[in-house]
Write a protein that holds these residues in place. Structure first.
Motif, PDB file in Angstrom:
ATOM      1  N   ALA A   1       9.505  -4.783   9.877  1.00  0.00           N
ATOM      2  CA  ALA A   1       8.508  -4.380   8.888  1.00  0.00           C
ATOM      3  C   ALA A   1       7.763  -3.137   9.352  1.00  0.00           C
ATOM      4  O   ALA A   1       7.535  -2.208   8.583  1.00  0.00           O
ATOM      5  CB  ALA A   1       7.547  -5.519   8.610  1.00  0.00           C
ATOM      6  N   ARG A   2       7.380  -3.127  10.625  1.00  0.00           N
ATOM      7  CA  ARG A   2       6.668  -1.975  11.176  1.00  0.00           C
ATOM      8  C   ARG A   2       7.548  -0.734  11.100  1.00  0.00           C
ATOM      9  O   ARG A   2       7.092   0.332  10.709  1.00  0.00           O
ATOM     10  CB  ARG A   2       6.281  -2.247  12.628  1.00  0.00           C
ATOM     11  CG  ARG A   2       5.507  -1.116  13.259  1.00  0.00           C
ATOM     12  CD  ARG A   2       5.333  -1.284  14.736  1.00  0.00           C
ATOM     13  NE  ARG A   2       6.671  -1.209  15.350  1.00  0.00           N
ATOM     14  CZ  ARG A   2       7.002  -1.761  16.492  1.00  0.00           C
ATOM     15  NH1 ARG A   2       6.141  -2.471  17.168  1.00  0.00           N
ATOM     16  NH2 ARG A   2       8.226  -1.644  16.973  1.00  0.00           N
ATOM     17  N   ASP A   3       8.821  -0.890  11.457  1.00  0.00           N
ATOM     18  CA  ASP A   3       9.735   0.247  11.418  1.00  0.00           C
ATOM     19  C   ASP A   3       9.946   0.757  10.002  1.00  0.00           C
ATOM     20  O   ASP A   3      10.099   1.958   9.778  1.00  0.00           O
ATOM     21  CB  ASP A   3      11.085  -0.137  12.035  1.00  0.00           C
ATOM     22  CG  ASP A   3      11.000  -0.342  13.531  1.00  0.00           C
ATOM     23  OD1 ASP A   3       9.993   0.079  14.147  1.00  0.00           O
ATOM     24  OD2 ASP A   3      11.944  -0.949  14.094  1.00  0.00           O
ATOM     25  N   ALA A   4       9.940  -0.137   9.017  1.00  0.00           N
ATOM     26  CA  ALA A   4      10.126   0.269   7.626  1.00  0.00           C
ATOM     27  C   ALA A   4       8.965   1.113   7.148  1.00  0.00           C
ATOM     28  O   ALA A   4       9.139   2.045   6.355  1.00  0.00           O
ATOM     29  CB  ALA A   4      10.279  -0.960   6.740  1.00  0.00           C
ATOM     30  N   PHE A   5       7.749   0.838   7.635  1.00  0.00           N
ATOM     31  CA  PHE A   5       6.579   1.589   7.204  1.00  0.00           C
ATOM     32  C   PHE A   5       6.399   2.890   7.979  1.00  0.00           C
ATOM     33  O   PHE A   5       5.718   3.800   7.505  1.00  0.00           O
ATOM     34  CB  PHE A   5       5.308   0.743   7.336  1.00  0.00           C
ATOM     35  CG  PHE A   5       5.201  -0.289   6.253  1.00  0.00           C
ATOM     36  CD1 PHE A   5       4.967   0.074   4.939  1.00  0.00           C
ATOM     37  CD2 PHE A   5       5.306  -1.631   6.554  1.00  0.00           C
ATOM     38  CE1 PHE A   5       4.866  -0.866   3.932  1.00  0.00           C
ATOM     39  CE2 PHE A   5       5.209  -2.585   5.566  1.00  0.00           C
ATOM     40  CZ  PHE A   5       4.998  -2.215   4.256  1.00  0.00           C
ATOM     41  N   THR A   6       6.972   2.997   9.135  1.00  0.00           N
ATOM     42  CA  THR A   6       6.791   4.204   9.941  1.00  0.00           C
ATOM     43  C   THR A   6       7.862   5.238   9.662  1.00  0.00           C
ATOM     44  O   THR A   6       7.781   6.347  10.162  1.00  0.00           O
ATOM     45  CB  THR A   6       6.787   3.875  11.445  1.00  0.00           C
ATOM     46  OG1 THR A   6       8.006   3.245  11.793  1.00  0.00           O
ATOM     47  CG2 THR A   6       5.608   2.997  11.801  1.00  0.00           C
ATOM     48  N   ARG A   7       8.853   4.908   8.887  1.00  0.00           N
ATOM     49  CA  ARG A   7       9.922   5.890   8.577  1.00  0.00           C
ATOM     50  C   ARG A   7       9.598   6.696   7.387  1.00  0.00           C
ATOM     51  O   ARG A   7       8.907   6.604   6.546  1.00  0.00           O
ATOM     52  CB  ARG A   7      11.234   5.164   8.353  1.00  0.00           C
ATOM     53  CG  ARG A   7      11.757   4.603   9.630  1.00  0.00           C
ATOM     54  CD  ARG A   7      13.093   3.975   9.387  1.00  0.00           C
ATOM     55  NE  ARG A   7      13.512   3.346  10.633  1.00  0.00           N
ATOM     56  CZ  ARG A   7      14.567   2.604  10.765  1.00  0.00           C
ATOM     57  NH1 ARG A   7      15.339   2.395   9.732  1.00  0.00           N
ATOM     58  NH2 ARG A   7      14.898   2.069  11.888  1.00  0.00           N
TER      59      ARG A   7
END
Length: 64
Positions: free
Chosen positions: A58-64
């Protein structure tokens, strides 16, 4: 969750299942309970790792 962690958790779960079965066959309540406990512990650890992985995803999805 690394492959090593998954393998360790699965091995503990299988060992617990085996211990529980041996406890059933020998009518040893203590061994049966230890096996069930080991299985539960391994499953809880796996669930915790899945939650951590989902959080990272989830964190990676928002930081991309």
């Amino acid at each position: 969750m690394s492959f090593t962690d998954k393998a360790k958790n699965k091995a503990q779960e299988l060992a617990g299942a085996a211990k529980e079965r041996v406890g059933d066959m020998t009518d040893n309540e203590r061994m049966r309970a230890e096996g069930a406990s080991e299985q539960s512990e391994a499953r809880a650890r796996q669930a915790g790792e899945h939650v951590k992985d989902a959080g990272r995803n989830a964190r990676d999805a928002f930081t991309r």
